[in-house]
Enzyme design. Structure first.
Site, PDB file in Angstrom:
ATOM      1  CG  HIS A  98     -66.873 122.052  31.350  1.00 10.61           C
ATOM      2  ND1 HIS A  98     -67.705 121.301  30.544  1.00 10.61           N
ATOM      3  CD2 HIS A  98     -65.626 121.892  30.841  1.00 10.61           C
ATOM      4  CE1 HIS A  98     -66.984 120.702  29.609  1.00 10.61           C
ATOM      5  NE2 HIS A  98     -65.722 121.049  29.775  1.00 10.61           N
TER       6      HIS A  98
ATOM      7  CG  ASP B   1     -75.145 135.892  31.032  1.00  8.14           C
ATOM      8  OD1 ASP B   1     -76.081 135.064  30.939  1.00  8.14           O
ATOM      9  OD2 ASP B   1     -74.789 136.400  32.120  1.00  8.14           O
TER      10      ASP B   1
ATOM     11  CG  ASN C 129     -62.235 124.063  21.815  1.00  6.59           C
ATOM     12  OD1 ASN C 129     -62.532 123.993  23.005  1.00  6.59           O
ATOM     13  ND2 ASN C 129     -61.469 123.160  21.220  1.00  6.59           N
TER      14      ASN C 129
ATOM     15  NE  ARG D 241     -62.336 117.171  31.316  1.00  6.86           N
ATOM     16  CZ  ARG D 241     -61.512 118.220  31.326  1.00  6.86           C
ATOM     17  NH1 ARG D 241     -61.867 119.335  30.720  1.00  6.86           N
ATOM     18  NH2 ARG D 241     -60.347 118.145  31.923  1.00  6.86           N
TER      19      ARG D 241
ATOM     20  CG  HIS E 169     -66.047 120.492  23.174  1.00  8.88           C
ATOM     21  ND1 HIS E 169     -65.342 121.266  24.067  1.00  8.88           N
ATOM     22  CD2 HIS E 169     -67.344 120.825  23.314  1.00  8.88           C
ATOM     23  CE1 HIS E 169     -66.192 122.034  24.726  1.00  8.88           C
ATOM     24  NE2 HIS E 169     -67.407 121.794  24.281  1.00  8.88           N
TER      25      HIS E 169
ATOM     26  CB  SER F 239     -62.039 115.141  23.954  1.00 13.99           C
ATOM     27  OG  SER F 239     -62.512 116.122  24.863  1.00 13.99           O
TER      28      SER F 239
ATOM     29  NE  ARG G 296     -54.610 120.623  28.677  1.00 16.43           N
ATOM     30  CZ  ARG G 296     -55.905 120.821  28.574  1.00 16.43           C
ATOM     31  NH1 ARG G 296     -56.420 121.352  27.493  1.00 16.43           N
ATOM     32  NH2 ARG G 296     -56.712 120.495  29.558  1.00 16.43           N
TER      33      ARG G 296
END
Length: 144
Positions: free
Chosen positions: A82, A89, A76, A113, A102, A104, A19
């Site tokens: 987001h 919570d 991650n 983001r 992350h 990136s 991906r």
């Protein structure tokens, strides 16, 4: 389980290596897991690496990490970062430290983001270093 670090991965991270490699790199999640296992042994730690495309699994695993007395959680959360008040919570409800990870740098990407519910609850965030983000987060967890 005080020497165990849970490494939790959210939606679409099962597709790493395929991906958008220009954003996420060519490493698969298995590649990252193998390196983390080696690093964890060196640090005297054990990792418990998991991935799910389902938000509730991540919430359950955060609860499990806390109940097990894990040293830390590397999370991650993918796109749930987001959007998920449930993860926010869950992180707030547990005492085990959570480090947001992350591949990136979300702040260099689309505006949507830039907001992280996970980051607002986490102990800290490591982002933008590709697969190295996980290694940096594991080093941080070892020092907690």
């Amino acid at each position: 389980m005080a020497d165990t670090v849970f490494v939790l991965n959210g939606p679409n991270l099962n597709l790493l290596g395929l991906r958008e490699p220009e954003i996420y790199g060519h490493d698969t999640l298995d590649d990252i897991a193998g390196r983390l296992e080696d690093q964890a042994r060196t640090l005297g730690l054990v990792i418990d690496m998991r991935q799910s495309n389902h938000e509730g699994h991540l919430v359950d695993w955060l609860h499990e990490a806390n109940a097990a007395g894990a040293r830390a959680v590397l999370l991650n959360a993918g796109a749930f970062t987001h959007t998920s008040l449930a993860l926010y919570d869950a992180i707030k409800a547990i005492t085990v430290p959570v480090i947001e990870v992350h591949l990136s740098n979300p702040h260099r990407r689309e505006e949507f983001r830039h907001r992280s519910f996970v980051g607002q609850a986490a102990k800290g965030t490591i982002a933008g270093f590709g697969a190295l983000s996980y290694a940096l987060a594991l080093d941080a967890a070892a020092k907690l």
